[in-house]
Design a protein around this motif. Sequence first.
Motif, PDB file in Angstrom:
ATOM      1  N   ILE A 180      35.287  -5.162  21.317  1.00  9.44           N
ATOM      2  CA  ILE A 180      34.927  -3.757  21.487  1.00  9.44           C
ATOM      3  C   ILE A 180      35.804  -3.177  22.591  1.00  9.44           C
ATOM      4  N   ARG A 181      36.423  -2.031  22.306  1.00  7.68           N
ATOM      5  CA  ARG A 181      37.243  -1.346  23.297  1.00  7.68           C
ATOM      6  C   ARG A 181      36.760   0.091  23.445  1.00  7.68           C
ATOM      7  N   LEU A 182      36.940   0.633  24.622  1.00  7.44           N
ATOM      8  CA  LEU A 182      36.615   2.030  24.887  1.00  7.44           C
ATOM      9  C   LEU A 182      37.846   2.694  25.481  1.00  7.44           C
ATOM     10  N   VAL A 183      38.276   3.788  24.860  1.00  3.28           N
ATOM     11  CA  VAL A 183      39.396   4.581  25.364  1.00  3.28           C
ATOM     12  C   VAL A 183      38.860   5.969  25.687  1.00  3.28           C
ATOM     13  N   THR A 184      39.076   6.432  26.915  1.00  2.00           N
ATOM     14  CA  THR A 184      38.516   7.711  27.329  1.00  2.00           C
ATOM     15  C   THR A 184      39.507   8.479  28.184  1.00  2.00           C
ATOM     16  N   GLY A 185      39.280   9.794  28.271  1.00  4.49           N
ATOM     17  CA  GLY A 185      40.154  10.632  29.072  1.00  4.49           C
ATOM     18  C   GLY A 185      39.817  10.613  30.543  1.00  4.49           C
ATOM     19  N   ALA A 186      38.546  10.351  30.888  1.00  2.00           N
ATOM     20  CA  ALA A 186      38.139  10.341  32.293  1.00  2.00           C
ATOM     21  C   ALA A 186      36.753   9.740  32.425  1.00  2.00           C
ATOM     22  N   VAL A 187      36.480   9.185  33.598  1.00  3.02           N
ATOM     23  CA  VAL A 187      35.137   8.737  33.958  1.00  3.02           C
ATOM     24  C   VAL A 187      34.636   9.662  35.060  1.00  3.02           C
ATOM     25  N   ASP A 188      33.567  10.389  34.776  1.00  5.61           N
ATOM     26  CA  ASP A 188      33.051  11.376  35.725  1.00  5.61           C
ATOM     27  C   ASP A 188      32.086  10.751  36.733  1.00  5.61           C
ATOM     28  N   GLU A 189      31.463  11.597  37.538  1.00  9.22           N
ATOM     29  CA  GLU A 189      30.671  11.127  38.679  1.00  9.22           C
ATOM     30  C   GLU A 189      29.371  10.430  38.270  1.00  9.22           C
ATOM     31  N   ARG A 190      28.571  11.094  37.397  1.00 10.59           N
ATOM     32  CA  ARG A 190      27.220  10.598  37.147  1.00 10.59           C
ATOM     33  C   ARG A 190      26.575  11.385  36.017  1.00 10.59           C
ATOM     34  N   LEU A 191      25.348  10.994  35.697  1.00  4.72           N
ATOM     35  CA  LEU A 191      24.482  11.775  34.814  1.00  4.72           C
ATOM     36  C   LEU A 191      23.487  12.568  35.657  1.00  4.72           C
ATOM     37  N   ASN A 192      23.083  13.734  35.144  1.00  3.75           N
ATOM     38  CA  ASN A 192      22.000  14.456  35.814  1.00  3.75           C
ATOM     39  C   ASN A 192      20.656  14.056  35.201  1.00  3.75           C
ATOM     40  N   ASP A 193      19.591  14.692  35.622  1.00  2.00           N
ATOM     41  CA  ASP A 193      18.248  14.314  35.167  1.00  2.00           C
ATOM     42  C   ASP A 193      18.033  14.590  33.689  1.00  2.00           C
ATOM     43  N   GLN A 194      18.856  15.452  33.099  1.00  2.00           N
ATOM     44  CA  GLN A 194      18.740  15.758  31.673  1.00  2.00           C
ATOM     45  C   GLN A 194      19.651  14.881  30.809  1.00  2.00           C
TER      46      GLN A 194
END
Length: 212
Positions: A180-194
Motif C-alpha cells: 500500500i502506498r500513499l502519494v499526497t500533495g501535503a500533510v497539514d497540521e491536524r483535524l478539527n472537532d468536525q
Amino acid sequence: MRVHVADHPLIAHKLTYLRDKRTDTPTFRRLADELVTLLAYEATREVRVTPFDIETPVGPTSGIHLATPKPLVVPILRAGLGMLDGMMRMLPTAEVGFVGMVRNEKTLEATTYANRLPDDLANRQCYVLDPMLATGGTLAAAVHYLVDRGADDITAITLLCAPEGIALLEEKVADVQPPIRLVTGAVDERLNDQGYIVPGLGDAGDRLYGVV
C-alpha cells in the motif's frame, strides 16, 4: 505503508490557490485537475510494464509498454471524480472502476453505498483517488474493499492529508498483504472537532460540484 509527499514548487503553487476560499468552482476544478496530473506522475513510478520491440524510422529498438492486466483507476464518489481526468491523462489506457462511500458525520465511519468494479481484481494494480485523507476511515475502507476482491498493489492519491488520517490508515492496513502506498500533495497540521483538515481547503466535493 509507504507515504510519499510530493515536494515540488508547482504542486505547492496550485495547492495555495486551491486552499484560497476566494477561488471559484471552475478555477478549483481546473487546478485540481492539473494538480492530480502532477501527483499521478509520482504515483505511477512503479506501474507495471513489459518489454516491447519496435521499429523506429532508423532501426529496431526495445522499449516498454503497460503490462496486462491494465491498471485500474478507482475514484471514490463523489469528490474523487474531480481527480479522474487528471489521472487518466497520465494513464489513458487504464480501466476505471467506481466506489461510492459516505462518511457518517457523527461517528466519522465510512460505509459503501455503491460500486462499479470487476468482481475479480487478481493481479491488478489499483490507483484510488480521494481528494482528502482526513480521518482515514473512508480510504481504509476502500483499500480493504479492493483487497477483498483480489487487488495486489494499491496506491492512494490525495491532494491533502491530516496526520491523524495517515496514522489511522497505517493502523487499518497494517495486516494487509499487498503493498500500500500513499502519494499526497501535503500533510497539514491536524483535524478539527468536525473531522475537517486544518488549514485544509474546505469540503472538496462542495468546492468541485457545489453544495447538494
